[in-house]
Design an enzyme around this catalytic site. Structure first.
Site, PDB file in Angstrom:
ATOM      1  N   LYS A  18      16.762 -47.748 120.120  1.00  0.00           N
ATOM      2  CA  LYS A  18      15.687 -48.094 119.174  1.00  0.00           C
ATOM      3  C   LYS A  18      15.855 -49.579 118.893  1.00  0.00           C
ATOM      4  CE  LYS A  18      14.369 -48.739 115.382  1.00  0.00           C
ATOM      5  NZ  LYS A  18      13.758 -50.035 115.016  1.00  0.00           N
ATOM      6  N   GLU A  43      24.644 -62.683 102.036  1.00  0.00           N
ATOM      7  CA  GLU A  43      24.227 -63.104 103.375  1.00  0.00           C
ATOM      8  C   GLU A  43      22.760 -63.508 103.346  1.00  0.00           C
ATOM      9  OE1 GLU A  43      23.475 -60.133 106.465  1.00  0.00           O
ATOM     10  OE2 GLU A  43      24.602 -61.369 107.876  1.00  0.00           O
TER      11      GLU A  43
HETATM   12  P1  NAD Z   1      18.348 -54.181 109.910  1.00  0.00           P
HETATM   13  O1  NAD Z   1      19.502 -53.442 109.383  1.00  0.00           O
HETATM   14  O2  NAD Z   1      17.181 -54.414 109.043  1.00  0.00           O
HETATM   15  O3  NAD Z   1      17.764 -53.472 111.219  1.00  0.00           O
HETATM   16  C1  NAD Z   1      18.577 -53.180 112.325  1.00  0.00           C
HETATM   17  C2  NAD Z   1      17.982 -51.995 113.055  1.00  0.00           C
HETATM   18  O4  NAD Z   1      18.091 -50.843 112.220  1.00  0.00           O
HETATM   19  C3  NAD Z   1      16.509 -52.155 113.404  1.00  0.00           C
HETATM   20  O5  NAD Z   1      16.275 -51.618 114.683  1.00  0.00           O
HETATM   21  C4  NAD Z   1      15.836 -51.319 112.316  1.00  0.00           C
HETATM   22  O6  NAD Z   1      14.567 -50.826 112.675  1.00  0.00           O
HETATM   23  C5  NAD Z   1      16.828 -50.191 112.161  1.00  0.00           C
HETATM   24  N1  NAD Z   1      16.741 -49.471 110.894  1.00  0.00           N
HETATM   25  C6  NAD Z   1      16.372 -49.963 109.683  1.00  0.00           C
HETATM   26  N2  NAD Z   1      16.416 -48.984 108.755  1.00  0.00           N
HETATM   27  C7  NAD Z   1      16.829 -47.857 109.384  1.00  0.00           C
HETATM   28  C8  NAD Z   1      17.064 -46.520 108.972  1.00  0.00           C
HETATM   29  N3  NAD Z   1      16.886 -46.126 107.701  1.00  0.00           N
HETATM   30  N4  NAD Z   1      17.471 -45.619 109.891  1.00  0.00           N
HETATM   31  C9  NAD Z   1      17.657 -45.996 111.175  1.00  0.00           C
HETATM   32  N5  NAD Z   1      17.434 -47.235 111.629  1.00  0.00           N
HETATM   33  C10 NAD Z   1      17.036 -48.174 110.748  1.00  0.00           C
HETATM   34  O7  NAD Z   1      18.933 -55.564 110.471  1.00  0.00           O
HETATM   35  P2  NAD Z   1      18.123 -56.789 111.094  1.00  0.00           P
HETATM   36  O8  NAD Z   1      17.371 -57.452 109.985  1.00  0.00           O
HETATM   37  O9  NAD Z   1      17.386 -56.330 112.295  1.00  0.00           O
HETATM   38  O10 NAD Z   1      19.304 -57.737 111.596  1.00  0.00           O
HETATM   39  C11 NAD Z   1      19.945 -58.675 110.780  1.00  0.00           C
HETATM   40  C12 NAD Z   1      21.238 -58.091 110.226  1.00  0.00           C
HETATM   41  O11 NAD Z   1      22.045 -57.652 111.308  1.00  0.00           O
HETATM   42  C13 NAD Z   1      22.083 -59.113 109.475  1.00  0.00           C
HETATM   43  O12 NAD Z   1      22.646 -58.500 108.364  1.00  0.00           O
HETATM   44  C14 NAD Z   1      23.171 -59.465 110.480  1.00  0.00           C
HETATM   45  O13 NAD Z   1      24.368 -59.931 109.925  1.00  0.00           O
HETATM   46  C15 NAD Z   1      23.367 -58.153 111.160  1.00  0.00           C
HETATM   47  N6  NAD Z   1      23.970 -58.333 112.482  1.00  0.00           N
HETATM   48  C16 NAD Z   1      25.278 -57.977 112.655  1.00  0.00           C
HETATM   49  C17 NAD Z   1      25.896 -58.170 113.899  1.00  0.00           C
HETATM   50  C18 NAD Z   1      27.343 -57.825 114.141  1.00  0.00           C
HETATM   51  O14 NAD Z   1      27.735 -57.774 115.298  1.00  0.00           O
HETATM   52  N7  NAD Z   1      28.134 -57.601 113.121  1.00  0.00           N
HETATM   53  C19 NAD Z   1      25.152 -58.714 114.937  1.00  0.00           C
HETATM   54  C20 NAD Z   1      23.822 -59.068 114.719  1.00  0.00           C
HETATM   55  C21 NAD Z   1      23.229 -58.864 113.480  1.00  0.00           C
END
Ligand code: NAD
Ligand code: 6OD
Length: 502
Positions: free
Chosen positions: A194, A406
């Site tokens: 996804k 963050e």
């Molecule tokens: P997000 O958590 O909003 O979304 C990530 C994914 O989760 C998306 O595909 C989204 O559709 C899905 N998602 C959201 N709500 C969900 C739910 N209730 N159930 C299942 N899936 C759900 O994150 P983002 O805004 O896409 O990315 C930025 C964040 O990701 C920042 O906090 C960043 O630090 C983090 N990040 C971490 C790493 C790491 O390796 N630690 C790497 C890249 C990004």
């Protein structure tokens, strides 16, 4: 900071409008209820296309296809055959490099110079590196030879976890998705991906590559959609998913862990960070400035490993701030295809709202804006895009929200320190624990401080220098578990001990 004023350049690969469909059982399919959402180009907010939104039916179909492939052709392949197929996938991504590059840059707005050095090469490498690790990983063996046992041989036998759900974010879409898909498939699992709703393109394109390379249908599936009450929730709650691997925000990770608790499914969580850099007066300042320019501003600051808190030893504080400011003023904003541009927009207008709210908060919290702090004046072809100024602050208190939360944008706060102990305490004073960067020429100090950091990854005199055989992951609220190298094999396989009495 200079704005790019070039005319809109033709984009050769993607047609002006397209629909991103799900990829299920080797075929591109629409949602049965016809539901779609828009995908917009962050450079100018123009419509890239529509994205099909998966409901329960599409998620069921994708998981069913993955299960059938696991029990069928994929499960019957030898490890060597799987590895050969995945190497072919890596090669094919490289052959279609330009299409992946175009798709990634259009979804994210990032400069081609960034995506062509980081995102796409790593997207391909992720399929080769883990195959090699797996092929070279020894099996643990213990011979039990006590008077009671009178001889027994124990050996470890790895089997795939099963159907793995891969939930990925938008900042490095292909890289972060394949960092999980590569090892999951190498270990013999099948996947349902996804991708982020913001960046559907490269995951979709990868479906074509899988078919071209002869990967059996159902091994790699993609369902598009949002998180809550959409594809993300339906997939992570699905009873026939055996493990969930997630990259994204910490709060989303908590929701997904709750979903995974039903049926005790395994999770791997790579989440947010508020990463510190510590710059000692004995550092090579040229290198520290160059590294911090990248760690705070590359990809418009949208890197989980990015530096948002910088602690600089008092004697070089003013110099460091002045030189980082000069670096920011030299950034060139522009379209992905502008060869001179090294700074793109944020991923979306919605994300810009969030980052801008912190820019306003910084001033309200008493921080001094050294540079940036607002929205740049772009030329009229880009004015509707998600552009934002790279920003440096000083002078906020240690408990200010901009120093603790963050932001995930091109901004950092710089604060002076006097002693090594003070710097360590400041760096560790956070709920997050993803990574830290240390800049010093003193090897003893580097080792001491690195070991004191409460994080999963430390870079000394470098940043984002990756060796895919190493452990990757965060401490505290930055994640659970480790991936990379043998750690990925541990997550994507079930280790069974077989004891043979002889
Ligand atoms: P997000 O958590 O909003 O979304 C990530 C994914 O989760 C998306 O595909 C989204 O559709 C899905 N998602 C959201 N709500 C969900 C739910 N209730 N159930 C299942 N899936 C759900 O994150 P983002 O805004 O896409 O990315 C930025 C964040 O990701 C920042 O906090 C960043 O630090 C983090 N990040 C971490 C790493 C790491 O390796 N630690 C790497 C890249 C990004
Ligand atoms: O390099 C990697 O393997 C990795 N997972 C990088 C994560 C970057 C976060 O935005």
């Amino acid at each position: 900071m200079k704005n790019q004023g070039s005319a809109l350049t033709e984009r050769a690969i993607l047609p002006e409008e397209k629909t991103f469909r799900h990829f299920i059982n080797g075929e591109y399919v629409d949602s049965t209820d016809g539901k779609t959402f828009e995908n917009r180009d962050p450079v100018d907010n123009s419509l890239i296309g529509l994205v099909c939104e998966a409901g329960q039916k599409e998620v069921d179909a994708a998981v069913r296809a993955a299960r059938a492939a696991l029990n069928g052709p994929w499960g019957k392949l030898t490890q060597a055959d799987r590895v050969e197929l995945l190497n072919r996938v890596a090669d094919r991504i490289n052959e279609r490099f330009e299409e992946f590059l175009e798709a990634e840059c259009r979804d994210t707005g990032k400069p081609r110079s960034v995506a062509s050095h980081i995102d796409i090469p790593r997207g391909a490498a992720n399929f080769k590196a883990f195959s090699e690790t797996l092929a070279n990983h020894p099996t643990e063996t213990f011979k039990l030879d006590t008077p009671d046992s009178q001889g027994a041989l124990n050996y470890g036998h790895r089997v795939p976890k099963g159907v793995v759900a891969v939930i990925s974010p938008w900042n490095l879409p292909l890289l972060l998705m394949t960092f999980k898909v590569g090892p999951a498939l190498a270990c013999g699992n099948t996947v349902v991906v996804k991708p982020s709703e913001e960046t559907p393109a490269t995951a979709t394109l990868l479906g074509e590559v899988m078919n071209e390379c002869g990967v059996p249908t159902g091994v790699y599936n993609v369902v598009h959609g949002l998180g809550p009450d959409s594809a993300g929730e339906f997939l992570t709650a699905h009873h026939d998913v055996d493990a969930i691997t997630f990259t994204g925000e910490t709060q989303t990770g908590e929701i997904i862990m709750r979903a995974a608790s039903v049926g005790l499914r395994n999770v791997s969580m790579e989440c947010g960070g508020k990463n510190p850099a510590i710059v000692f007066a004995d550092c090579d300042l040229d290198k520290a400035i160059e590294g911090t320019m990248r760690s705070s501003f590359v990809n418009c600051g949208q890197v989980c490993l990015g530096t948002e808190r910088i602690y600089v030893e008092q004697p070089i504080f003013d110099d460091f701030v002045a030189r980082l400011k000069a670096g920011v003023e030299g950034l060139k904003l522009g379209r992905p295809e502008d060869a001179d541009a090294n700074f793109g927009p944020l991923v979306s207008l919605e994300h810009r709202e969030k980052v801008l709210s912190y820019y306003k908060l910084a001033v309200a919290e008493g921080a001094t804006v050294v540079v940036g702090g607002g929205v740049p004046d772009m030329d009229e072809t880009m004015n509707d895009g998600a552009w934002i100024e790279p920003t440096i602050w000083i002078g906020a208190s240690d408990d200010a929200r901009i120093v603790n939360e963050e932001i995930f944008g091109p901004c950092c706060h710089i604060r002076p320190f006097d002693t090594e102990e003070e710097a360590i305490n400041l760096a560790n004073d956070t709920d997050y624990g993803l990574c830290a960067a240390i800049w010093t020429e003193n090897l003893s100090r580097a080792t001491r401080v690195a070991e004191a950091m409460e994080v999963g990854l430390v870079w000394v005199n470098s940043w984002f220098l990756r060796d895919l055989r190493t452990a990757f992951g965060g401490a505290k609220q930055s994640g659970i578990g480790r991936e990379g190298g043998v750690h990925s094999l541990n997550f994507y396989t079930e280790l069974k001990n077989i004891c043979i009495k002889y």
